[in-house]
Enzyme design. Structure first.
Site, PDB file in Angstrom:
ATOM      1  N   HIS A  96       0.835  -1.335  -0.081  1.00 24.24           N
ATOM      2  CA  HIS A  96       0.097   0.012  -0.002  1.00 24.24           C
ATOM      3  C   HIS A  96       0.961   1.488   0.026  1.00 24.24           C
ATOM      4  O   HIS A  96       0.931   1.996   0.985  1.00 24.24           O
ATOM      5  CB  HIS A  96      -0.741  -0.034   1.362  1.00 24.24           C
ATOM      6  CG  HIS A  96      -1.952   0.791   1.285  1.00 24.24           C
ATOM      7  ND1 HIS A  96      -1.775   2.509   1.153  1.00 24.24           N
ATOM      8  CD2 HIS A  96      -3.329   0.705   1.304  1.00 24.24           C
ATOM      9  CE1 HIS A  96      -2.976   2.877   1.308  1.00 24.24           C
ATOM     10  NE2 HIS A  96      -4.056   1.949   1.488  1.00 24.24           N
ATOM     11  N   GLU A 122      -0.874   1.222  -5.316  1.00 28.22           N
ATOM     12  CA  GLU A 122      -0.521   0.044  -4.553  1.00 28.22           C
ATOM     13  C   GLU A 122      -0.834  -1.137  -5.639  1.00 28.22           C
ATOM     14  O   GLU A 122      -1.575  -1.041  -6.168  1.00 28.22           O
ATOM     15  CB  GLU A 122      -1.518   0.162  -3.599  1.00 28.22           C
ATOM     16  CG  GLU A 122      -1.885   1.147  -2.518  1.00 28.22           C
ATOM     17  CD  GLU A 122      -3.312   1.271  -2.054  1.00 28.22           C
ATOM     18  OE1 GLU A 122      -3.649   2.383  -1.671  1.00 28.22           O
ATOM     19  OE2 GLU A 122      -3.759   0.333  -1.761  1.00 28.22           O
TER      20      GLU A 122
END
Ligand code: TA6
Length: 322
Positions: free
Chosen positions: A179, A289
């Site tokens: 992320h 991400e």
């Protein structure tokens, strides 16, 4: 093991290798700081979370870390590269109920990982290896046996390889994401290229409109820009790049073992609700991400493994492009 013995043990076994130094932070978190001939970097052992990477030829870090980040045991740290695992989003794949509140994106990012080694590579880069295996605590959250390894290669580029192995006797299903929060000049000025034509789930439209809005995937036209909050899960297996004219650079994202690219900026209202982003800090970050999210579930038979990997590198950007 008390923290000062643990720190001494880490330093004795791995300290000094390839510019690696360990330190303990104010709340008892441990950090591995790396300085080699290519870059500076910092990895928090909680969550095996890369918090900082700045090649020596870059005036600004490549990763964004919130000034309001909560650096405390068991708390998700806002910034760097959180590891979302074994689920991305509110619930484990196939589970009937969303996970307990506060465990969005799984538990790996708030667990204490073990430091398994450091290597000085021939090109002057530094490779770190960290590991997480199942515990009583993780099995309460997710009844599975697993071995999760992260290899981080710190050099003129930054590489992460997240390998999930099923060490149990039943099939497991995971969703996951690296992320990554990237540091940018300003959210108004950037564009994300490489996702044109890909279908995506628009999480903002889904929360704002009737549930039907969340059923129909949209298709990306041209570059991704940010006129407001953007939260999209693309079905995309290829790489992409961020054009940042204010910082005069392109951030290139290559990946493998990933069927989903997630693009997110909270904009002002959500940033304020999150509570750990300094005023205006959201303008200098964008998440791109790499993972396997929503329908792109990874199925692991007993003994099987899967590797999700990314490599980030920076190129100069001709002014005026974006
Ligand atoms: O990756 C985008 C997203 O799923 C957003 O919906 C937002 O929730 C973000 O992750 C941050 O999640 P976190 O649990 O770290 O606050």
């Amino acid at each position: 093991m008390t923290s000062d013995i643990r720190l001494a043990d880490l330093c004795a076994r791995h300290g000094g290798t390839a510019g690696l130094v360990f330190r303990e932070g104010p709340a008892g978190l441990f950090f591995a700081d790396v300085t080699n001939r290519h870059a500076h970097a910092c990895v928090c052992l909680q969550g095996a979370q890369v918090l900082h990477w700045q090649p020596h030829d870059q005036a600004h870090p490549v990763l964004w870390l919130s000034a309001g980040a909560r650096l405390a045991p068991g708390k998700a740290i806002r910034g760097g590269i959180p590891i979302c695992w074994p689920w991305f989003g509110p619930a484990a794949p196939g589970s009937a109920q969303p996970q307990a509140a506060g465990s969005a994106h799984g538990f790996a990012r708030t667990q204490a990982w073990s430091f398994n080694g450091a290597q000085a590579l021939a090109d002057g880069a530094t490779r770190l290896c960290l590991r997480l295996t199942d515990t009583v605590q993780t099995r309460e959250a997710w009844p599975a046996a697993f071995d999760l390894e992260l290899r981080v290669t710190i050099g003129a580029s930054l590489g992460l390889e997240l390998t999930s192995r099923n060490t149990g006797s039943a099939v497991i299903m995971i969703t996951e994401a690296l992320h990554t929060y990237f540091r940018i000049g300003d959210i108004d000025a950037i564009a994300v290229h490489g996702l044109a034509g890909e279908s995506y789930f628009d999480a903002v439209a889904a929360t704002a409109a009737a549930p039907a809005a969340s059923a129909e995937p949209a298709e990306q036209e041209g570059a991704v820009r940010f006129p407001g909050e953007v939260d999209r899960v693309y079905d995309a297996r290829g790489g992409c790049h961020i054009d940042d004219p204010l910082l005069g650079r392109q951030l290139h994202i290559a990946k493998s073992g990933s069927a989903s690219t997630i693009v997110w900026n909270p904009w002002n209202a959500k940033a304020e609700r999150l509570g750990d982003i300094e005023p205006g800090g959201w303008r200098q970050m964008v998440c791109v991400e790499s993972g396997n999210a929503r329908a792109n579930t990874v199925r692991l038979a007993p003994g099987a493994s899967h590797c999700l990997s990314v490599r980030y590198h920076v190129k100069p950007l001709r002014t005026g492009a974006a």
